[in-house]
Scaffold this active site. Structure first.
Site, short mmCIF file in Angstrom:
data_model
loop_
_atom_site.label_atom_id
_atom_site.label_comp_id
_atom_site.label_asym_id
_atom_site.label_seq_id
_atom_site.Cartn_x
_atom_site.Cartn_y
_atom_site.Cartn_z
N GLU A 32 -4.74 -7.03 5.21
CA GLU A 32 -4.35 -7.24 6.61
C GLU A 32 -4.91 -8.55 7.17
O GLU A 32 -5.30 -8.65 8.33
CB GLU A 32 -4.72 -6.05 7.49
N GLN A 77 -28.44 -0.52 -3.99
CA GLN A 77 -29.82 -0.95 -4.24
C GLN A 77 -30.80 0.18 -3.96
O GLN A 77 -31.75 0.40 -4.74
CB GLN A 77 -30.14 -2.16 -3.36
N THR A 107 0.83 -1.20 0.00
CA THR A 107 0.00 0.00 0.00
C THR A 107 0.87 1.25 0.00
O THR A 107 1.80 1.37 0.80
CB THR A 107 -0.91 0.01 1.23
N ARG A 111 -35.68 11.49 -3.38
CA ARG A 111 -36.19 10.74 -4.54
C ARG A 111 -37.68 10.40 -4.35
O ARG A 111 -38.09 9.88 -3.31
CB ARG A 111 -35.38 9.45 -4.68
#
Length: 386
Positions: free
Chosen positions: A369, A342, A161, A273
């Site tokens: 890890e 979803q 990393t 929405r």
């Protein structure tokens, strides 16, 4: 009962820290998160902002120019950055991983050489894994041989990393191939990016956390001073396992932040929405999903904080707690971000909204890890030992 409840809470300092990191993250890091992911570029804006505020490696002690943050505080930093950008949260998270071996087992002189530079804004990486030695680190092939007043390293490490961005690398290598037990022949070293014989490979092309480069690193007669060994020869793998106890719960904090970011985005979206003339958040099915997401996140948060405190206190079950926190929080992050996509419906499948990025970012927390399957082995063995 009331008095007990008052005792079971974060301190005012922890809450103030959360507010400070969240403000910084929303102002300095969130605006760049989508571009960092789309361009697969290192989040330089986050690095600079975190370094200015002292949040790039908050775990480093004050005597080495760090903040001296306790483990819970360090996790809060990772959590709040991950809430807006998982790639950026790997700056403080990987800095802790890349320095804990040194903190736990290194000489004072080596600590003074390395830690102030990390506290000041440089990065550290951790080099344990190899292509054929991931879950089985004792089978690593990288070698270190003492030659006078230098160690000479040869081999390859993978899945590193922030490789290529870091100045310092904690490297595990076999220093005694004839040890009775392979694990007893492994030592740990601090390697600088400018040491002769050290090079980095090309970036891996990844599903998520695209802003944090992952590369192989190569040692071709890489020569470092003899005093760059961490602790005594043969202590490397024991230090590595101790380090992972200190950092696995930090991956839990990263996963927790990703999940919280997905929940926050979902709540805002379903309130706005509309379908059938009503905000979709008014429908019971949606409310049940939100409640389950929030419930799992809250459970993960308490486990992550409890694990951090247990490891810092050195309790007997600290390995179990750290593995449990990492596993539960990362499974939670994967579940919550999938549900978030979803809830957004078709919009969630587009890059116009952040939840698809969060779902991709969440997956790695179940893998690195130590995979969650390995974590379950760690927990089971702890239970069976009594």
């Amino acid at each position: 009962m009331d008095a007990g409840y008052e005792l079971y809470q974060l301190s005012e300092e922890h809450e103030a820290l959360r507010e400070a990191v969240r403000a910084l993250a929303e102002k300095e890091i969130a605006p760049h998160a989508a571009d960092v992911d789309e361009q697969a570029r290192f989040p330089i804006e986050a690095r600079q902002a975190l370094a200015r505020a002292g949040f790039n490696a908050p775990h480093i002690a004050e005597e080495f120019d760090g903040q001296g943050a306790d483990a819970v505080a360090a996790n809060i930093v990772v959590e709040e950055v991950a809430r807006v950008c998982a790639s950026s949260s790997l700056i403080p998270a990987a800095n802790k991983l890349g320095t804990m071996n040194l903190i736990l087992g290194g000489s004072e002189a080596l600590k003074k050489e390395v830690l102030p530079s990390i506290a000041g804004g440089e990065l550290a990486s951790y080099a344990l894994s190899e292509r054929e030695a991931g879950s089985d680190p004792a089978s690593m092939r990288t070698r270190a041989a003492l030659d006078g007043d230098h160690w000479v390293l040869n081999g390859t490490k993978c899945w590193i990393t922030n490789a290529g961005e870091s100045l310092w690398y904690t490297v595990m290598a076999v220093s005694d191939p004839n040890a009775a037990k392979p694990a007893d022949g492994i030592s740990a070293f601090m390697v600088r990016a400018d040491d002769p014989g050290f090079t980095v490979g090309p970036k891996e092309r990844k599903l998520g956390i695209k802003g944090s480069p992952t590369r192989e690193i190569y040692f071709e007669n890489c020569t470092i001073p003899a005093d760059r060994i961490i602790g005594d020869p043969g202590q490397g793998l024991r230090l590595a396992f101790a380090t992972l106890d200190h950092t696995r719960h930090t991956i839990g904090a990263q996963a927790l932040g990703i999940a919280q970011g997905a929940l926050d985005a979902s709540v805002a979206y379903v309130k706005d929405r509309k379908q059938f003339g009503r905000p979709v958040g008014e429908f019971q099915g949606i409310q049940f999903m939100l409640a389950d997401m929030a419930m799992r996140i809250e459970a993960a948060r308490h486990l992550v904080y409890a694990a951090a405190a247990a490891v810092e206190r050195g309790t007997r079950n600290s390995s179990f707690m750290s593995s449990a926190a990492k596993t539960f929080a990362s499974d939670t992050a994967m579940s919550v971000t999938t549900d978030a996509v979803q809830l957004f419906g078709g919009a969630g499948y587009t890059v116009d909204f952040p939840v698809e990025r969060m779902m991709r970012d969440a997956k790695i927390t179940q893998i690195y890890e130590g995979t969650n399957q390995i974590q379950r082995l760690v927990m089971a063995r702890h239970l069976l030992r009594g």
